[in-house]
Design an enzyme around this catalytic site. Structure first.
Site, PDB file in Angstrom:
ATOM      1  N   HIS A 182       0.845  -1.193   0.000  1.00  0.00           N
ATOM      2  CA  HIS A 182       0.000   0.000   0.000  1.00  0.00           C
ATOM      3  C   HIS A 182       0.878   1.239   0.000  1.00  0.00           C
ATOM      4  CE1 HIS A 182      -0.028   0.869   4.602  1.00  0.00           C
ATOM      5  NE2 HIS A 182       1.035   0.172   4.298  1.00  0.00           N
ATOM      6  N   CYS A 195       6.619   6.138   3.966  1.00  0.00           N
ATOM      7  CA  CYS A 195       5.433   5.322   3.668  1.00  0.00           C
ATOM      8  C   CYS A 195       4.559   5.954   2.587  1.00  0.00           C
ATOM      9  CB  CYS A 195       4.613   5.099   4.940  1.00  0.00           C
ATOM     10  SG  CYS A 195       5.502   4.153   6.190  1.00  0.00           S
ATOM     11  N   HIS A 246       4.855   0.284  -0.537  1.00  0.00           N
ATOM     12  CA  HIS A 246       5.710  -0.599   0.266  1.00  0.00           C
ATOM     13  C   HIS A 246       4.824  -1.716   0.796  1.00  0.00           C
ATOM     14  CE1 HIS A 246       3.903   2.067   3.246  1.00  0.00           C
ATOM     15  NE2 HIS A 246       4.133   1.114   4.153  1.00  0.00           N
ATOM     16  N   HIS A 265       3.924  -5.184   3.589  1.00  0.00           N
ATOM     17  CA  HIS A 265       3.965  -5.731   4.951  1.00  0.00           C
ATOM     18  C   HIS A 265       3.472  -7.166   4.927  1.00  0.00           C
ATOM     19  CE1 HIS A 265       4.466  -1.786   6.872  1.00  0.00           C
ATOM     20  NE2 HIS A 265       3.535  -1.333   6.044  1.00  0.00           N
ATOM     21  N   ASP A 317      -5.014 -10.641   0.684  1.00  0.00           N
ATOM     22  CA  ASP A 317      -3.725 -11.313   0.548  1.00  0.00           C
ATOM     23  C   ASP A 317      -3.132 -11.136  -0.844  1.00  0.00           C
ATOM     24  OD1 ASP A 317      -1.559 -12.848   1.496  1.00  0.00           O
ATOM     25  OD2 ASP A 317      -2.433 -14.697   0.708  1.00  0.00           O
ATOM     26  N   GLU A 358       0.902  -4.706  12.011  1.00  0.00           N
ATOM     27  CA  GLU A 358       1.579  -4.278  10.786  1.00  0.00           C
ATOM     28  C   GLU A 358       3.049  -4.692  10.847  1.00  0.00           C
ATOM     29  OE1 GLU A 358       1.366  -0.264   8.328  1.00  0.00           O
ATOM     30  OE2 GLU A 358       2.573  -0.046  10.144  1.00  0.00           O
TER      31      GLU A 358
END
Length: 171
Positions: A45, A64, A70, A72, A110, A155
Protein backbone atom coordinates in the site's frame (compact mmCIF):
# COMPACT_ATOMS: atom_id res chain seq x y z
CA UNK A 1 -8.46 -41.83 49.53
CA UNK A 2 -9.59 -39.45 46.77
CA UNK A 3 -11.12 -36.13 47.84
CA UNK A 4 -14.91 -36.18 47.54
CA UNK A 5 -15.07 -39.98 47.88
CA UNK A 6 -15.70 -42.19 50.90
CA UNK A 7 -15.79 -45.83 51.95
CA UNK A 8 -18.89 -47.34 53.45
CA UNK A 9 -18.52 -47.79 57.19
CA UNK A 10 -17.16 -51.14 58.24
CA UNK A 11 -13.91 -52.94 57.69
CA UNK A 12 -11.21 -50.95 55.93
CA UNK A 13 -10.75 -52.07 52.37
CA UNK A 14 -13.93 -54.17 52.44
CA UNK A 15 -15.87 -52.05 49.98
CA UNK A 16 -14.93 -50.08 46.88
CA UNK A 17 -14.78 -46.30 46.91
CA UNK A 18 -17.98 -44.51 45.92
CA UNK A 19 -18.85 -40.85 45.42
CA UNK A 20 -20.10 -39.09 48.53
CA UNK A 21 -23.79 -38.56 48.45
CA UNK A 22 -25.15 -35.14 49.22
CA UNK A 23 -27.22 -32.37 47.83
CA UNK A 24 -27.41 -32.17 44.05
CA UNK A 25 -25.12 -29.60 42.48
CA UNK A 26 -27.01 -26.56 41.24
CA UNK A 27 -26.94 -26.09 37.46
CA UNK A 28 -24.00 -24.01 36.34
CA UNK A 29 -24.70 -20.61 34.93
CA UNK A 30 -23.58 -19.96 31.38
CA UNK A 31 -19.83 -19.57 31.02
CA UNK A 32 -18.45 -16.93 28.69
CA UNK A 33 -15.17 -17.36 26.86
CA UNK A 34 -13.16 -15.63 24.18
CA UNK A 35 -11.75 -17.59 21.26
CA UNK A 36 -9.00 -16.18 19.01
CA UNK A 37 -7.58 -17.28 15.69
CA UNK A 38 -4.81 -15.66 13.64
CA UNK A 39 -3.92 -15.43 9.97
CA UNK A 40 -1.09 -13.73 8.11
CA UNK A 41 -1.41 -11.97 4.78
CA UNK A 42 0.98 -10.03 2.57
CA UNK A 43 -0.03 -6.80 0.89
CA UNK A 44 1.37 -3.50 -0.31
CA UNK A 45 0.00 0.00 0.00
CA UNK A 46 0.90 3.66 -0.06
CA UNK A 47 -0.08 5.99 2.74
CA UNK A 48 -1.52 8.92 0.83
CA UNK A 49 -4.54 11.13 1.49
CA UNK A 50 -6.35 12.74 -1.44
CA UNK A 51 -7.28 15.55 0.96
CA UNK A 52 -3.63 16.62 1.32
CA UNK A 53 -1.08 18.06 -1.08
CA UNK A 54 1.94 16.03 -2.19
CA UNK A 55 4.09 18.00 0.24
CA UNK A 56 1.67 17.51 3.14
CA UNK A 57 1.45 13.76 2.42
CA UNK A 58 5.24 13.45 2.34
CA UNK A 59 5.56 15.38 5.60
CA UNK A 60 2.83 13.34 7.34
CA UNK A 61 3.62 9.84 6.04
CA UNK A 62 7.35 10.10 5.25
CA UNK A 63 8.82 7.08 3.46
CA UNK A 64 5.43 5.32 3.67
CA UNK A 65 4.23 7.85 1.06
CA UNK A 66 6.60 6.41 -1.57
CA UNK A 67 4.75 6.59 -4.93
CA UNK A 68 5.70 2.95 -5.58
CA UNK A 69 4.27 1.84 -2.24
CA UNK A 70 5.71 -0.60 0.27
CA UNK A 71 4.65 -3.95 1.68
CA UNK A 72 3.97 -5.73 4.95
CA UNK A 73 3.30 -9.20 6.23
CA UNK A 74 0.27 -8.41 8.36
CA UNK A 75 -0.79 -10.67 11.20
CA UNK A 76 -4.48 -10.49 12.08
CA UNK A 77 -5.92 -11.92 15.30
CA UNK A 78 -9.71 -12.20 15.41
CA UNK A 79 -11.38 -12.76 18.77
CA UNK A 80 -14.98 -13.88 19.19
CA UNK A 81 -16.86 -13.94 22.50
CA UNK A 82 -19.81 -15.98 23.63
CA UNK A 83 -21.26 -18.64 25.85
CA UNK A 84 -19.60 -22.01 25.90
CA UNK A 85 -22.15 -24.37 24.41
CA UNK A 86 -22.89 -27.09 26.99
CA UNK A 87 -23.19 -29.77 24.29
CA UNK A 88 -20.22 -28.97 22.01
CA UNK A 89 -18.06 -27.26 24.64
CA UNK A 90 -17.27 -24.50 22.13
CA UNK A 91 -17.96 -20.80 21.76
CA UNK A 92 -17.74 -21.33 18.00
CA UNK A 93 -16.51 -24.06 15.73
CA UNK A 94 -12.94 -23.15 14.74
CA UNK A 95 -13.50 -24.56 11.25
CA UNK A 96 -16.31 -22.05 10.72
CA UNK A 97 -14.19 -19.18 12.07
CA UNK A 98 -11.35 -20.20 9.74
CA UNK A 99 -13.72 -20.10 6.73
CA UNK A 100 -15.13 -16.70 7.71
CA UNK A 101 -11.61 -15.31 8.08
CA UNK A 102 -10.63 -16.74 4.70
CA UNK A 103 -13.55 -14.93 3.06
CA UNK A 104 -13.26 -11.65 4.99
CA UNK A 105 -9.46 -11.30 5.15
CA UNK A 106 -7.45 -13.59 2.93
CA UNK A 107 -9.50 -13.43 -0.27
CA UNK A 108 -9.81 -9.65 -0.48
CA UNK A 109 -6.43 -8.66 1.00
CA UNK A 110 -3.72 -11.31 0.55
CA UNK A 111 -1.11 -10.49 -2.11
CA UNK A 112 -2.98 -7.35 -3.14
CA UNK A 113 -2.16 -3.72 -3.63
CA UNK A 114 -4.67 -2.44 -1.10
CA UNK A 115 -5.06 0.97 -2.73
CA UNK A 116 -5.64 -0.40 -6.24
CA UNK A 117 -7.18 -3.86 -5.73
CA UNK A 118 -9.56 -3.26 -2.80
CA UNK A 119 -12.36 -0.80 -3.67
CA UNK A 120 -12.79 0.24 -0.01
CA UNK A 121 -9.32 1.81 -0.02
CA UNK A 122 -9.84 3.86 -3.17
CA UNK A 123 -11.37 6.56 -0.93
CA UNK A 124 -9.97 5.59 2.50
CA UNK A 125 -6.28 5.88 3.45
CA UNK A 126 -4.94 2.34 3.87
CA UNK A 127 -3.58 2.81 7.39
CA UNK A 128 -3.50 -0.14 9.75
CA UNK A 129 -6.39 1.46 11.65
CA UNK A 130 -8.54 1.49 8.51
CA UNK A 131 -7.48 -2.07 7.61
CA UNK A 132 -8.75 -3.15 11.04
CA UNK A 133 -12.08 -1.38 10.42
CA UNK A 134 -12.36 -3.01 6.96
CA UNK A 135 -11.76 -6.46 8.47
CA UNK A 136 -14.24 -5.81 11.31
CA UNK A 137 -16.96 -4.71 8.89
CA UNK A 138 -16.30 -7.69 6.60
CA UNK A 139 -16.47 -10.17 9.49
CA UNK A 140 -19.61 -8.57 10.92
CA UNK A 141 -21.43 -9.44 7.69
CA UNK A 142 -20.44 -13.12 8.02
CA UNK A 143 -20.33 -14.02 11.72
CA UNK A 144 -23.34 -14.70 13.94
CA UNK A 145 -24.68 -11.43 15.34
CA UNK A 146 -22.93 -10.11 18.46
CA UNK A 147 -20.10 -12.66 18.59
CA UNK A 148 -17.22 -10.57 17.18
CA UNK A 149 -15.21 -9.12 20.09
CA UNK A 150 -12.06 -7.59 18.59
CA UNK A 151 -9.74 -7.46 15.60
CA UNK A 152 -6.00 -6.97 16.09
CA UNK A 153 -3.85 -6.07 13.09
CA UNK A 154 -0.08 -6.33 13.50
CA UNK A 155 1.58 -4.28 10.79
CA UNK A 156 5.00 -4.99 12.32
CA UNK A 157 6.11 -6.56 15.59
CA UNK A 158 6.06 -3.06 17.10
CA UNK A 159 2.91 -1.59 15.51
CA UNK A 160 -0.46 -3.11 16.43
CA UNK A 161 -4.00 -1.77 16.07
CA UNK A 162 -6.85 -3.16 18.16
CA UNK A 163 -10.40 -2.43 17.00
CA UNK A 164 -13.54 -3.43 18.89
CA UNK A 165 -16.19 -1.86 16.68
CA UNK A 166 -16.38 1.48 18.42
CA UNK A 167 -17.44 4.19 16.02
CA UNK A 168 -16.86 7.44 17.92
CA UNK A 169 -15.45 8.76 21.15
CA UNK A 170 -17.91 10.68 23.27
CA UNK A 171 -16.38 14.05 24.14
Amino acid sequence: MRPGWSRPRGRAGAAPLRPRSGPAMPPRSARLARLSRSVTFSACHRLHSKSLSEEENLKLFGKCNNPNGHGHNYKVVVTVRGEIDPVSGMVMNLTDLKEYMQEAIMEPLDHKNLDKDVPYFSEVVSTTENIAVFIWDSLQRLLPRGILYKVQVHETEQNVVVYKGEETIVK
